[in-house]
Design an enzyme around this catalytic site. Structure first.
Site, PDB file in Angstrom:
ATOM      1  CG  HIS A  30     -58.052 -14.647  35.629  1.00  0.00           C
ATOM      2  ND1 HIS A  30     -57.879 -15.767  36.396  1.00  0.00           N
ATOM      3  CD2 HIS A  30     -56.823 -14.117  35.452  1.00  0.00           C
ATOM      4  CE1 HIS A  30     -56.603 -15.900  36.703  1.00  0.00           C
ATOM      5  NE2 HIS A  30     -55.940 -14.912  36.136  1.00  0.00           N
TER       6      HIS A  30
ATOM      7  CG  ASP B  21     -52.192  -9.385  31.213  1.00  0.00           C
ATOM      8  OD1 ASP B  21     -52.679 -10.509  31.448  1.00  0.00           O
ATOM      9  OD2 ASP B  21     -50.990  -9.111  31.360  1.00  0.00           O
TER      10      ASP B  21
HETATM   11  C1  SDX Z   1     -53.198 -13.880  32.566  1.00  0.00           C
HETATM   12  O1  SDX Z   1     -54.025 -18.133  34.874  1.00  0.00           O
HETATM   13  C2  SDX Z   1     -53.533 -17.060  35.336  1.00  0.00           C
HETATM   14  O2  SDX Z   1     -53.428 -16.852  36.511  1.00  0.00           O
HETATM   15  C3  SDX Z   1     -53.051 -16.072  34.292  1.00  0.00           C
HETATM   16  C4  SDX Z   1     -52.557 -14.743  34.807  1.00  0.00           C
HETATM   17  C5  SDX Z   1     -51.290 -14.907  35.607  1.00  0.00           C
HETATM   18  O3  SDX Z   1     -50.998 -14.016  36.423  1.00  0.00           O
HETATM   19  O4  SDX Z   1     -50.534 -15.869  35.335  1.00  0.00           O
HETATM   20  O5  SDX Z   1     -53.543 -14.142  35.641  1.00  0.00           O
HETATM   21  C6  SDX Z   1     -52.219 -13.792  33.671  1.00  0.00           C
HETATM   22  O6  SDX Z   1     -52.980 -14.634  31.664  1.00  0.00           O
HETATM   23  C7  SDX Z   1     -54.471 -13.069  32.632  1.00  0.00           C
HETATM   24  C8  SDX Z   1     -55.424 -13.372  31.437  1.00  0.00           C
HETATM   25  C9  SDX Z   1     -54.933 -12.549  30.245  1.00  0.00           C
HETATM   26  N1  SDX Z   1     -55.672 -12.945  29.028  1.00  0.00           N
HETATM   27  C10 SDX Z   1     -56.529 -12.124  28.413  1.00  0.00           C
HETATM   28  O7  SDX Z   1     -56.855 -11.012  28.858  1.00  0.00           O
HETATM   29  C11 SDX Z   1     -57.074 -12.659  27.090  1.00  0.00           C
HETATM   30  C12 SDX Z   1     -58.591 -12.479  27.059  1.00  0.00           C
HETATM   31  N2  SDX Z   1     -59.200 -13.404  28.045  1.00  0.00           N
HETATM   32  C13 SDX Z   1     -59.694 -14.674  27.520  1.00  0.00           C
HETATM   33  O8  SDX Z   1     -58.879 -15.239  26.520  1.00  0.00           O
HETATM   34  C14 SDX Z   1     -60.107 -15.626  28.656  1.00  0.00           C
HETATM   35  O9  SDX Z   1     -60.856 -14.902  29.543  1.00  0.00           O
HETATM   36  C15 SDX Z   1     -59.050 -16.379  29.417  1.00  0.00           C
HETATM   37  C16 SDX Z   1     -58.121 -17.130  28.533  1.00  0.00           C
HETATM   38  C17 SDX Z   1     -58.259 -15.439  30.279  1.00  0.00           C
HETATM   39  C18 SDX Z   1     -59.773 -17.358  30.338  1.00  0.00           C
HETATM   40  O10 SDX Z   1     -60.347 -18.289  29.523  1.00  0.00           O
HETATM   41  P1  SDX Z   1     -61.232 -19.482  30.124  1.00  0.00           P
HETATM   42  O11 SDX Z   1     -61.131 -19.624  31.581  1.00  0.00           O
HETATM   43  O12 SDX Z   1     -60.962 -20.686  29.298  1.00  0.00           O
HETATM   44  O13 SDX Z   1     -62.662 -18.921  29.948  1.00  0.00           O
HETATM   45  P2  SDX Z   1     -63.563 -19.251  28.751  1.00  0.00           P
HETATM   46  O14 SDX Z   1     -62.799 -19.024  27.503  1.00  0.00           O
HETATM   47  O15 SDX Z   1     -64.128 -20.594  28.942  1.00  0.00           O
HETATM   48  O16 SDX Z   1     -64.690 -18.124  28.921  1.00  0.00           O
HETATM   49  C19 SDX Z   1     -65.939 -18.437  29.482  1.00  0.00           C
HETATM   50  C20 SDX Z   1     -66.925 -17.640  28.636  1.00  0.00           C
HETATM   51  C21 SDX Z   1     -66.911 -18.079  27.174  1.00  0.00           C
HETATM   52  O17 SDX Z   1     -68.186 -17.775  26.649  1.00  0.00           O
HETATM   53  P3  SDX Z   1     -69.315 -18.971  26.607  1.00  0.00           P
HETATM   54  O18 SDX Z   1     -68.676 -20.137  25.864  1.00  0.00           O
HETATM   55  O19 SDX Z   1     -69.614 -19.289  28.069  1.00  0.00           O
HETATM   56  O20 SDX Z   1     -70.483 -18.357  25.872  1.00  0.00           O
HETATM   57  O21 SDX Z   1     -66.548 -16.251  28.627  1.00  0.00           O
HETATM   58  C22 SDX Z   1     -66.215 -15.860  27.304  1.00  0.00           C
HETATM   59  C23 SDX Z   1     -65.942 -17.121  26.526  1.00  0.00           C
HETATM   60  O22 SDX Z   1     -66.212 -16.941  25.153  1.00  0.00           O
HETATM   61  N3  SDX Z   1     -65.014 -15.002  27.410  1.00  0.00           N
HETATM   62  C24 SDX Z   1     -64.827 -13.884  26.717  1.00  0.00           C
HETATM   63  C25 SDX Z   1     -63.602 -13.387  27.184  1.00  0.00           C
HETATM   64  N4  SDX Z   1     -63.084 -14.205  28.107  1.00  0.00           N
HETATM   65  C26 SDX Z   1     -63.967 -15.212  28.244  1.00  0.00           C
HETATM   66  N5  SDX Z   1     -65.571 -13.269  25.773  1.00  0.00           N
HETATM   67  C27 SDX Z   1     -65.049 -12.116  25.270  1.00  0.00           C
HETATM   68  N6  SDX Z   1     -63.880 -11.572  25.675  1.00  0.00           N
HETATM   69  C28 SDX Z   1     -63.146 -12.172  26.619  1.00  0.00           C
HETATM   70  N7  SDX Z   1     -61.983 -11.629  27.010  1.00  0.00           N
END
Ligand code: SDX
Length: 431
Positions: free
Chosen positions: A308, A366
């Site tokens: 998140h 989710d």
């Molecule tokens: C919702 O914003 C909100 O409030 C949203 C929400 C709401 O109520 O409105 O809470 C609802 O959208 C919840 C999120 C649902 N999405 C997912 O479950 C999809 C999977 N999650 C990822 O896509 C991700 O975690 C996000 C999009 C939710 C957050 O992305 P960020 O903040 O841009 O984080 P990031 O991509 O920069 O991640 C930081 C690190 C990265 O690795 P490094 O570059 O540091 O090596 O964590 C890794 C990412 O690759 N990472 C994941 C991951 N989520 C982050 N690696 C594997 N699986 C994941 N799910």
């Protein structure tokens, strides 16, 4: 109290400016950078808005480190147990919990706005039978302004209120009609004697040939899930609604833009993506392979339902839904649903994996919600539609808060230009 400021010094020019700090009631204060470009000649750069507050708001507070979420100061854990979706909708719109009479009047208004214009029914027939319900939602909600000219003057507070009531009231009806179209069944009219979620279940699952009785467990489970999804500060879809609203667009167009933004798998589309992922994993023995893919930077696969932007702790909503999931599955679905077992094992393994621990990746709202929707008989392609129904309350409340501000201005971010410098046109025969 003396104004607190931060000093910014441009070490190239030696110029120095004092920027005021705006105090929050809770959580981080904010540095007001409104004069930054004018006085230092630089833009600030923050793609994804990791450190940027786009507005001030009184609606929702969340603390990612503490895993805390409050609507108008009330902890989500209390509202989830003690309140109802329409009572929280009232709280979000008007700022205070309603009296019994206020809630009764509000419920009467919402119930009596739940029908949609009869002419809208033909819109659904225009979509291909296998259209994704979210595609239908975006289209039909965006078209509502064609029917409600009497509530699109955004400078008129009563128009804003009527439009908000209409959006909250009609989303279940439009959602159910989208579902019915996708399965080739006739649309079902709302029944005013049913609750908000009872009506949604009735409009989705009743058929003309037999009586439909709303299951109270399903009705209550949906009401609870909807409370948890109502609002979440300036998330992607809410920010989209605010930006659309800042141009003066009508409220129905703004909500349609929010639905479109919510659809993405990184946002509200994740609940559908979680079930798809669990189906793809299929068995506990396949979990290590999928975790390896989630860590592989060359592989676009992410563990859906994990991580998140703000929560670097367990999403408080996920904790509440997880507890409820088991209860609903044991009462409605299959308590030993292999999907639920698989989800529990996936969560356990991921939470003990260094990659996820280092990045503070926890299950989000989710991760479990789809399992409950599945136990309620809601098809996977309707999961994000469920999210949109609930989040409409947050969208309209955030939109009303913004539009109601005195010096509200159009949102217009700048950019860091990294394209070509000026060059002259080359005729085609010389390229
Ligand atoms: C919702 O914003 C909100 O409030 C949203 C929400 C709401 O109520 O409105 O809470 C609802 O959208 C919840 C999120 C649902 N999405 C997912 O479950 C999809 C999977 N999650 C990822 O896509 C991700 O975690 C996000 C999009 C939710 C957050 O992305 P960020 O903040 O841009 O984080 P990031 O991509 O920069 O991640 C930081 C690190 C990265 O690795 P490094 O570059 O540091 O090596 O964590 C890794 C990412 O690759 N990472 C994941 C991951 N989520 C982050 N690696 C594997 N699986 C994941 N799910």
């Amino acid at each position: 109290m003396a104004e607190r400021t931060v000093t910014v010094t441009d070490n190239t020019s030696g110029r120095q400016i004092e920027l005021p700090i705006r105090r929050s009631v809770q959580g981080p204060d904010a540095v007001d950078i409104g004069r930054f470009f004018r006085e230092l000649g630089y833009f600030t750069y923050d793609p994804g808005f990791l450190s940027t507050a786009s507005c001030h708001s009184t609606l929702t507070y969340l603390d990612g480190e503490q895993g805390q979420l409050m609507y108008r100061g009330y902890p989500i854990e209390q509202l989830a147990v003690k309140s109802s979706f329409l009572e929280v909708a009232y709280l979000m719109m008007y700022g205070e919990l309603p009296t019994g009479k206020q809630l009764e009047d509000f419920t009467h208004i919402i119930v009596h706005h739940s029908m949609i214009n009869e002419a809208l029914k033909s819109f659904f027939r225009g979509f291909y039978h296998d259209a994704h319900p979210m595609a239908i939602m975006v289209g039909v909600v965006g078209s509502l302004s064609a029917f409600y000219h009497d509530s699109t003057d955004i400078n008129n507070a009563s128009h804003r209120e009527i439009a908000a009531h209409r959006m909250i009231a009609k989303m279940p009806t439009i959602a159910a009609a989208s579902y019915k179209h996708s399965i080739g069944e006739p649309q079902v009219y709302p029944v005013n004697s049913l609750s908000y979620t009872g009506n949604l279940l009735h409009m989705m699952f009743s058929i003309p040939c037999e009586e439909y009785v709303v299951d109270p467990v399903a009705e209550q489970a949906l009401d609870l899930i909807f409370i948890l999804h109502i609002d979440h500060e300036q998330n992607a879809s809410t920010s989209t609604v605010r930006l659309a609203g800042s141009s003066g667009a009508n409220p129905f167009a703004c909500i349609a833009s929010g639905i479109a933004a919510l659809w993405g798998p990184a946002h509200g589309g994740a609940n559908e993506a979680v079930l798809t992922m669990l189906n793809e994993i299929g068995d506990v023995k396949n979990i290590p392979g999928f975790l390896a893919r989630a860590k592989d930077k060359k592989d676009p696969f992410r563990l859906m339902g994990f991580g998140h932007r703000v929560y670097k702790n367990y999403d408080p909503r996920a904790r509440i839904i997880r507890e409820m999931c088991h209860k609903v599955l044991s009462q409605l679905g299959d308590a030993n649903d292999p999907m639920f077992e698989l989800a529990l094992r996936l969560e356990e393994i991921a939470l003990n994996d260094d990659y996820f621990i280092e990045r503070k990746l926890y299950p989000n709202v989710d991760f479990y919600s789809g399992l409950i929707y599945k136990a309620l008989g809601i098809p996977t392609n309707m999961f994000t539609v469920m999210f949109a129904i609930a989040r409409t309350v947050g969208w309209v409340a955030q939109w009303m808060e913004m539009i109601g501000e005195e010096n509200q201005r159009i949102g217009r971010p700048r950019q860091l230009y990294v394209g070509p410098t000026q060059r002259d046109y080359v005729p085609i025969d010389r390229r």
